[in-house]
Write an enzyme that holds these catalytic residues in place. Structure first.
Site, PDB file in Angstrom:
ATOM      1  N   GLY A  48     -43.025  -7.323  16.727  1.00 55.69           N
ATOM      2  CA  GLY A  48     -42.287  -8.087  17.727  1.00 55.69           C
ATOM      3  C   GLY A  48     -41.731  -9.357  17.114  1.00 55.69           C
ATOM      4  N   LEU A  49     -40.924 -10.058  17.875  1.00 56.03           N
ATOM      5  CA  LEU A  49     -40.323 -11.308  17.417  1.00 56.03           C
ATOM      6  C   LEU A  49     -41.388 -12.353  17.066  1.00 56.03           C
ATOM      7  CD1 LEU A  49     -37.485 -11.679  20.085  1.00 56.03           C
ATOM      8  CD2 LEU A  49     -37.107 -11.470  17.606  1.00 56.03           C
ATOM      9  N   GLY A  70     -46.393 -13.147  20.487  1.00 57.19           N
ATOM     10  CA  GLY A  70     -47.802 -13.059  20.869  1.00 57.19           C
ATOM     11  C   GLY A  70     -48.610 -12.042  20.082  1.00 57.19           C
ATOM     12  N   LYS A  71     -48.074 -11.563  18.973  1.00 56.77           N
ATOM     13  CA  LYS A  71     -48.745 -10.511  18.184  1.00 56.77           C
ATOM     14  C   LYS A  71     -50.115 -10.947  17.685  1.00 56.77           C
ATOM     15  CE  LYS A  71     -45.382 -10.391  15.269  1.00 56.77           C
ATOM     16  NZ  LYS A  71     -44.608 -11.435  15.987  1.00 56.77           N
ATOM     17  N   SER A 129     -42.282  -7.261  11.202  1.00 55.58           N
ATOM     18  CA  SER A 129     -41.713  -5.978  10.750  1.00 55.58           C
ATOM     19  C   SER A 129     -40.410  -5.667  11.485  1.00 55.58           C
ATOM     20  CB  SER A 129     -42.723  -4.841  10.909  1.00 55.58           C
ATOM     21  OG  SER A 129     -43.439  -4.883  12.119  1.00 55.58           O
TER      22      SER A 129
END
Length: 206
Positions: free
Chosen positions: A35-36, A40-41, A109
């Protein structure tokens, strides 16, 4: 002097992945959170790890920043370096999987082709792509490290979401919208949807 590939032979352990999984009462899995930046990853990855650890699972988080402190400290953020970054991480994930662990990989990614290359390293039942989705404007408002602001000011080049693209997953196993869901809700959704709390013989992916 570099050795030829004929001299490099994979050494198979006398303890199999299946034996390790039986010992741990779980099935190993690779969970790939993409994710961007500021979606919140990392927050979700460590919260999920905490929940799985509470359940007695063998699990570990591979976080983008942590990996660049050591293993990939020699890489930058060009498209080529990003590709190599993920290639190395994919290989590390394979080792964790062979050890019977649930490995939670949290990486921006941004390129679909690179993520697909990582997916190809694994059997379908061993890999789940989780899109941590959040609108760009919300990520910029969060901006915990001030990276978006620096990228907008021209201090950081090739920053995903500003002057480098993010290609959204087209068929992820799960989408987590962090604009809507709380951390706890997101963790429970991952555990329930991917059946991470089930015994190895019962666990299935979407």
């Amino acid at each position: 002097m570099m050795k030829s590939t004929n001299e490099v032979v994979w050494q198979t352990s006398t303890v199999s992945r299946q034996q390790r999984e039986q010992r741990y009462a779980q099935r190993g899995r690779v969970l790939w959170l993409t994710g961007l930046p500021a979606a919140g990853k990392t927050t979700l990855a460590f919260a999920l790890e905490q929940e799985l650890f509470r359940q007695g699972r063998m699990c570990y988080v591979l976080d983008g920043d942590n990996i660049r402190h050591g293993l990939n400290a020699d890489l930058g953020f060009s498209q080529q370096d990003r590709r190599e970054n993920l290639r190395r991480i994919g290989e590390v994930c394979k080792l964790f999987l062979d050890a019977g662990h649930i490995v939670i990989a949290a990486f921006v990614s941004p390129y679909a082709q690179d993520r697909d290359r990582v997916r190809e390293l694994f059997a379908a039942e061993d890999f789940a792509e989780i899109h941590v989705a959040c609108p760009l404007e919300v990520c910029e408002l969060r901006d915990p490290k001030g990276m978006y602001a620096r990228a907008r000011a021209g201090e950081i080049a090739h920053f995903t979401g500003v002057d480098a693209p993010y290609e959204q997953p087209q068929s992820p196993e799960l989408v987590i919208n962090t604009e809507i869901l709380s951390v706890q809700e997101a963790v429970m959704l991952m555990v329930e949807t991917l059946e991470l709390g089930a015994a190895p013989e019962e666990a299935t992916l979407l």
